[in-house]
Write an enzyme that holds these catalytic residues in place. Structure first.
Site, PDB file in Angstrom:
ATOM      1  CE  LYS A  79      85.309  38.951  45.797  1.00 14.22           C
ATOM      2  NZ  LYS A  79      86.742  39.253  45.583  1.00 14.22           N
TER       3      LYS A  79
ATOM      4  CB  SER B 162      87.404  42.890  47.241  1.00 11.45           C
ATOM      5  OG  SER B 162      87.802  41.740  46.504  1.00 11.45           O
TER       6      SER B 162
ATOM      7  CB  SER C 121      90.668  40.508  47.057  1.00  4.37           C
ATOM      8  OG  SER C 121      90.625  41.891  46.807  1.00  4.37           O
TER       9      SER C 121
END
Lengths: 479, 99
Positions: A72, A147, A171
């Protein structure tokens, strides 16, 4: 079976037998990314040649030797961009490795690509990325969740074998549920956050996306542990999580919190989760009803505490030391004000304003202190529930993936997407989402298994038992 | 329980944005004013909870972790400055602050 659909243990077996070389894995994975990522847009940055070079020197005897892992865009990998999907970090190059990256390298992993996310991890759909929307591999008109939507879409879309994400209010678990992956958020303090860009420091935790529970356990035992560079990481032995799998659930008590089956939950989601609970009965677990009476306040508490912490953490983006700086500032205040105005997107600004407001003089007690007290009561709810059971079973998300654009004009509706995951972060405990079925139009549904602090072994054992008894994790996305 | 919860109209977005060193456009101010009023309306449900018995004295599990104050290898000046928008003589350069 296509190589990109294999699991990490299957890859390792082929690498160690000499049937496959690490470079071929990178080649095939890069080809898959080239084929599907123009549609999914899970990756922000990928240097396949750098990954090939790393693969050529990978030691396949190591636990992740030659296995590519996607990261990420909120975790620093030396020499790579790390933009947090924000314009304010456009052009930033990470000057050092996060501790989790060092640990992955030491285990022989090949770092493969940076995945998309909501800007600074603020969002539940990945629509808040400054670099474009990521799509759900099961339905391209829908969001992948957020997210960590890029990591979820990459693993769910078989263009990554595994990925790291971060989970502040759901997330990892929510996008994992929406993209049919296993998404693990460990106990607060289990994994070092050194080198992860902070959003809400009392809630943030790094975790994993994988196709199976066994891979989640494998990655967890590699990236966990105390780090002198992060004093919120706890000095506790790291168990061999993979060894806790395969014991079944006979003799375990699994709690079903009544507050998690509320009005507004999608009927197909509820049906799939109820069916999963029945499956656990068949597997020999005792199911007990429990109550978490303060559940309804979790979202409100979260949006006070998380925004307060973010308003402080994001003060560092001021145009002085790194990232963007506004052109021709007339003085220092003009530079701060315009740099942040030009660099941050709408949701980040909204949260900074809310966070600054709840911390401001005269409102601190009414909002922040009260929220901290209710947070304490939410944690107490869990502590009492875990006196009656070993793990909890709940839906991960109240609905399957929603359509792109459906909630962007209504922040409050978007915030409610995390209604079942947020309390776990507030209490600092662990949770994992595993696939538990599909809706009639083939959208993934996730089952959340929640464990007490340091309860990862039992939680993963519970997850693994269901996974072994059901076919969901083997379904391939249509893309 | 007596903590006052301000009414939504009392949020001065312009003032708060200034505290946060964030310049907002008139459109943003108008949009945020409304959206934040919705969110604050939602979070006002916390006033229902009786928190009078909760103390925030901290978690007994948490302990200070001290270490000796010794110089350790760390980022070089060159690398620490590598992402700076403006630098000179191993320093970050910013607009003049003091006349």
């Amino acid at each position: 079976m296509e190589l990109t659909s294999l699991t990490i243990p299957e890859l390792r077996q082929k690498l160690q037998s000499g049937e496959l070389r690490s470079r071929e894995i990178i080649d095939q994975l890069a080809a898959r990314v080239e084929a599907v990522d123009p549609k999914l847009k899970a990756y922000l940055h990928l240097d396949a040649d750098k990954a090939r070079a790393a693969a050529d020197t990978a030691n396949t005897a190591l636990p992740l030797g030659g296995v590519p892992i996607a990261i990420k865009d909120v975790i620093n990998v030396e020499g790579d961009p790390c933009t947090c999907a924000s314009k304010i970090l456009q052009g930033y190059t990470a000057p050092y490795d996060a501790t989790v990256i060092t640990k992955l390298r030491e285990a022989g992993a090949v770092l493969f690509g940076r995945t998309n996310m909501d800007e600074f991890a603020m969002g539940s759909s990945t629509e808040n990325s400054s670099w474009g929307i990521t799509r759900n591999p099961w339905d391209l008109d829908r969001i992948p969740g957020g997210s960590s939507g890029g990591s979820a879409a990459a693993v769910g879309g078989h263009e990554a074998f595994a990925a790291l994400g971060t989970d502040t209010g759901g997330s990892i678990r929510q996008p994992a549920a929406l993209c049919s992956c296993v998404g693990l958020k460990p106990t607060y303090g289990r994994i070092s956050r050194y080198g992860m860009v902070a959003f809400a420091s009392s809630l943030d935790q790094i975790g994993t996306f994988t196709k199976t529970t066994e891979e989640a356990a494998l990655l967890l035992e590699i990236i966990s542990g105390h780090d002198p560079r992060d004093n919120t990481s706890i000095d506790r032995p790291v168990p061999k999580y993979t060894a806790s799998l395969g014991q079944g659930v006979k003799g375990l008590k699994l709690g079903v919190p009544k507050e998690y089956f509320i009005e507004g939950i999608d009927s197909e989601v509820e049906k799939a989760v109820r069916a999963a609970i029945e499956e656990y009965k068949r597997q020999g677990a005792e199911i007990v009803e429990v109550s978490l009476p303060h559940t309804q306040y979790a979202v409100a508490v979260y949006y006070i505490i998380a925004t307060a912490e973010c308003s402080a953490n994001l003060a560092r983006f001021d145009g002085v030391r790194y990232g963007k700086r506004a052109q021709n500032p007339k003085d220092i205040l003009d530079m701060y004000g315009r740099t942040r105005a030009e660099g941050f997107g709408a949701e980040v600004k909204r949260r900074i304003i809310l966070g600054t407001y709840v911390l401001s003089s005269g409102y601190y007690d009414a909002y922040y202190n009260r929220a901290q007290k209710v947070r304490h009561m939410i944690a107490e709810d869990f502590r009492l529930a875990f006196e009656k059971c070993d793990a909890l079973l709940t839906p991960t998300s109240p609905t399957p993936a929603f359509k792109i654009g459906e909630r962007t004009q209504d922040p409050l509706q978007m915030y409610l997407a995390d209604i079942f995951t947020i309390a776990v972060n507030l209490a600092g405990i662990c949770g994992v989402s595993i696939p538990c079925g599909f809706t009639s139009n083939k959208l993934p549904i996730g089952l959340q298994i929640i464990g007490p602090k340091w309860g990862e072994e039992t939680m993963l054992r519970v997850a693994h038992t269901y996974e072994q008894a059901t076919p969901w994790h083997k379904e391939k996305p249509p893309i | 329980m007596a903590d006052p919860v301000p009414s939504s109209e009392s949020i001065d977005v312009t003032y708060v944005a200034d505290l946060a060193r964030l310049r907002l456009s008139p459109d943003e101010i108008a949009t945020f004013q409304k959206q934040l009023a919705d969110v604050l309306g939602y979070v006002s449900q916390l006033t229902e909870v009786d928190v009078s018995h909760v103390s925030l004295l901290g978690d007994a599990e948490l302990k200070n972790r001290l270490r000796t104050d010794e110089v350790q290898p760390s980022l070089s000046v060159e690398r620490a400055l590598a992402n700076a928008p403006k630098q000179e003589n191993n320093l970050f350069v910013v607009p003049r602050m003091i006349e």
